[in-house]
Write an enzyme that holds these catalytic residues in place. Structure first.
Site, PDB file in Angstrom:
ATOM      1  N   GLY A  12       0.783  -1.236   0.000  1.00  0.00           N
ATOM      2  CA  GLY A  12       0.000   0.000   0.000  1.00  0.00           C
ATOM      3  C   GLY A  12       0.810   1.278   0.000  1.00  0.00           C
ATOM      4  O   GLY A  12       0.355   2.308   0.515  1.00  0.00           O
ATOM      5  N   ASN A  14       1.386   3.046  -2.635  1.00  0.00           N
ATOM      6  CA  ASN A  14       0.622   3.989  -3.470  1.00  0.00           C
ATOM      7  C   ASN A  14      -0.552   4.565  -2.681  1.00  0.00           C
ATOM      8  O   ASN A  14      -0.837   5.763  -2.794  1.00  0.00           O
ATOM      9  CB  ASN A  14       0.126   3.310  -4.744  1.00  0.00           C
ATOM     10  CG  ASN A  14       1.181   3.320  -5.835  1.00  0.00           C
ATOM     11  OD1 ASN A  14       1.472   4.365  -6.418  1.00  0.00           O
ATOM     12  ND2 ASN A  14       1.776   2.175  -6.107  1.00  0.00           N
ATOM     13  N   LYS A  65     -16.462 -15.683  -9.150  1.00  0.00           N
ATOM     14  CA  LYS A  65     -15.900 -14.336  -9.251  1.00  0.00           C
ATOM     15  C   LYS A  65     -17.031 -13.304  -9.216  1.00  0.00           C
ATOM     16  O   LYS A  65     -16.911 -12.243  -8.619  1.00  0.00           O
ATOM     17  CB  LYS A  65     -15.108 -14.221 -10.546  1.00  0.00           C
ATOM     18  CG  LYS A  65     -14.569 -12.826 -10.812  1.00  0.00           C
ATOM     19  CD  LYS A  65     -13.588 -12.792 -11.969  1.00  0.00           C
ATOM     20  CE  LYS A  65     -13.165 -11.369 -12.256  1.00  0.00           C
ATOM     21  NZ  LYS A  65     -11.796 -11.232 -12.683  1.00  0.00           N
ATOM     22  N   MET A  90      -4.260  -7.019  -6.886  1.00  0.00           N
ATOM     23  CA  MET A  90      -3.724  -8.058  -7.756  1.00  0.00           C
ATOM     24  C   MET A  90      -4.793  -9.006  -8.286  1.00  0.00           C
ATOM     25  O   MET A  90      -4.600 -10.225  -8.314  1.00  0.00           O
ATOM     26  CB  MET A  90      -2.624  -8.823  -7.018  1.00  0.00           C
ATOM     27  CG  MET A  90      -1.429  -7.951  -6.742  1.00  0.00           C
ATOM     28  SD  MET A  90      -0.810  -7.179  -8.265  1.00  0.00           S
ATOM     29  CE  MET A  90       0.692  -6.433  -7.695  1.00  0.00           C
ATOM     30  N   ARG A  91      -5.928  -8.430  -8.695  1.00  0.00           N
ATOM     31  CA  ARG A  91      -6.979  -9.229  -9.338  1.00  0.00           C
ATOM     32  C   ARG A  91      -7.433  -8.486 -10.579  1.00  0.00           C
ATOM     33  O   ARG A  91      -7.403  -7.257 -10.599  1.00  0.00           O
ATOM     34  CB  ARG A  91      -8.194  -9.376  -8.422  1.00  0.00           C
ATOM     35  CG  ARG A  91      -7.922 -10.221  -7.265  1.00  0.00           C
ATOM     36  CD  ARG A  91      -9.144 -10.584  -6.465  1.00  0.00           C
ATOM     37  NE  ARG A  91      -8.711 -11.514  -5.463  1.00  0.00           N
ATOM     38  CZ  ARG A  91      -8.556 -12.814  -5.675  1.00  0.00           C
ATOM     39  NH1 ARG A  91      -8.892 -13.361  -6.825  1.00  0.00           N
ATOM     40  NH2 ARG A  91      -8.087 -13.593  -4.734  1.00  0.00           N
ATOM     41  N   ASN A 107      -6.355   2.452 -12.615  1.00  0.00           N
ATOM     42  CA  ASN A 107      -5.314   1.515 -12.167  1.00  0.00           C
ATOM     43  C   ASN A 107      -3.946   2.122 -12.414  1.00  0.00           C
ATOM     44  O   ASN A 107      -3.780   2.958 -13.303  1.00  0.00           O
ATOM     45  CB  ASN A 107      -5.432   0.204 -12.951  1.00  0.00           C
ATOM     46  CG  ASN A 107      -4.411  -0.834 -12.510  1.00  0.00           C
ATOM     47  OD1 ASN A 107      -4.194  -1.028 -11.313  1.00  0.00           O
ATOM     48  ND2 ASN A 107      -3.781  -1.502 -13.460  1.00  0.00           N
ATOM     49  N   HIS A 109      -0.042   0.802 -13.252  1.00  0.00           N
ATOM     50  CA  HIS A 109       0.702  -0.385 -13.690  1.00  0.00           C
ATOM     51  C   HIS A 109       2.181  -0.010 -13.807  1.00  0.00           C
ATOM     52  O   HIS A 109       2.508   1.034 -14.390  1.00  0.00           O
ATOM     53  CB  HIS A 109       0.159  -0.873 -15.043  1.00  0.00           C
ATOM     54  CG  HIS A 109       0.828  -2.113 -15.510  1.00  0.00           C
ATOM     55  ND1 HIS A 109       0.575  -3.348 -14.954  1.00  0.00           N
ATOM     56  CD2 HIS A 109       1.784  -2.310 -16.449  1.00  0.00           C
ATOM     57  CE1 HIS A 109       1.333  -4.256 -15.542  1.00  0.00           C
ATOM     58  NE2 HIS A 109       2.067  -3.652 -16.452  1.00  0.00           N
TER      59      HIS A 109
HETATM   60  C1  GAR Z   1       2.900  -1.191  -7.580  1.00  0.00           C
HETATM   61  O1  GAR Z   1       4.168  -1.224  -8.193  1.00  0.00           O
HETATM   62  C2  GAR Z   1       1.803  -1.248  -8.626  1.00  0.00           C
HETATM   63  O2  GAR Z   1       2.106  -0.543  -9.799  1.00  0.00           O
HETATM   64  C3  GAR Z   1       1.738  -2.723  -8.870  1.00  0.00           C
HETATM   65  O3  GAR Z   1       1.856  -3.315  -7.596  1.00  0.00           O
HETATM   66  C4  GAR Z   1       2.652  -2.465  -6.783  1.00  0.00           C
HETATM   67  C5  GAR Z   1       1.898  -2.196  -5.496  1.00  0.00           C
HETATM   68  O4  GAR Z   1       2.701  -1.510  -4.585  1.00  0.00           O
HETATM   69  N1  GAR Z   1       0.523  -3.094  -9.513  1.00  0.00           N
HETATM   70  C6  GAR Z   1       0.449  -4.062 -10.427  1.00  0.00           C
HETATM   71  O5  GAR Z   1       1.394  -4.709 -10.774  1.00  0.00           O
HETATM   72  C7  GAR Z   1      -0.943  -4.284 -10.971  1.00  0.00           C
HETATM   73  N2  GAR Z   1      -0.895  -5.153 -12.100  1.00  0.00           N
HETATM   74  P1  GAR Z   1       2.070  -0.818  -3.316  1.00  0.00           P
HETATM   75  O6  GAR Z   1       1.184  -1.865  -2.642  1.00  0.00           O
HETATM   76  O7  GAR Z   1       3.251  -0.484  -2.467  1.00  0.00           O
HETATM   77  O8  GAR Z   1       1.285   0.393  -3.773  1.00  0.00           O
END
Ligand code: GAR
Length: 201
Positions: A12, A14, A65, A90-91, A107, A109
């Protein structure tokens, strides 16, 4: 004030940058709820620390789902959120949530889409040998990381980089552009025209 929900499966960071930008007055939004599919996600603790409702809904408690997403959508609706922000969720979001929040799911990425969609994008890019990596904020559609692109940031690969040092520099850019993209949405400055997102003045 834009009401948002943040969906996260992991650490988390972000989410934390969104919270910090709200608290410092750079982002005109309020996080109504943080929701995770993982009860142990550290993102939930970050939320509680900031007195934000934290909800965990495990996928395994639901047969399909669709049933799972109906429950998630019902919780999000109960908070009357305007925007659903995926931050390390992650879904793959399916049609049930997308129908409930049409054009209102974002989102982040960790790659310059359309290159390297899916899991472990930083690793995919690093192993491929790209010279410029980066991250992308996009609206979510039914594909995997295929929706209209809102903002991107480039991160040059340096000699001596490992996937971990590269991942860290990409993450710093994620923390910068995600709050920016949400602020553009909050100010009504994003208009989707086909594949393109127009940023209005
Ligand atoms: C981040 O790097 C995000 O871009 C990625 O997971 C990480 C989460 O970090 N998301 C993906 O790969 C989605 N396909 P965080 O939990 O520290 O924010």
């Amino acid at each position: 004030m834009l009401k948002i929900a943040v969906l996260a499966s992991g650490s988390g960071t972000n989410l934390q940058s969104i919270i910090d930008n709200i608290e410092s007055g750079n982002l005109d939004a309020k996080i109504e709820v943080v929701l995770s599919d993982k009860s142990e996600a550290f993102a939930l603790e970050r939320a509680r620390k900031h007195h934000i409702d934290a909800v965990s809904i495990g996928r395994k408690s639901f047969g399909s789902k669709e049933d799972y997403e109906q429950e998630v959508a019902a919780v999000l609706k109960s908070y009357h959120v305007d925007l659903v922000v995926l931050a390390g969720y992650m879904r793959i979001v399916g049609k049930t949530i997308l129908a409930a929040f049409s054009g209102r799911v974002m989102n982040i990425h960790p790659a310059l889409l359309p290159a390297f969609p899916g899991l472990n994008a930083q690793d995919q890019a690093f192993q491929y040998g790209v010279k410029v990596a980066g991250c992308t904020v996009h609206f979510v559609d039914e594909g995997m990381d295929t929706g209209p692109i809102i903002l991107q940031a480039a991160v040059p690969v340096q000699s001596g980089d490992t996937v971990d040092t590269l991942r860290q520099r990409i993450l710093e850019q994620e923390h910068r552009i995600y709050p920016q993209a949400i602020q553009l949405f909050a100010k009504g400055r994003l208009k989707v025209e086909g594949r393109k997102v127009i940023v209005r003045n």
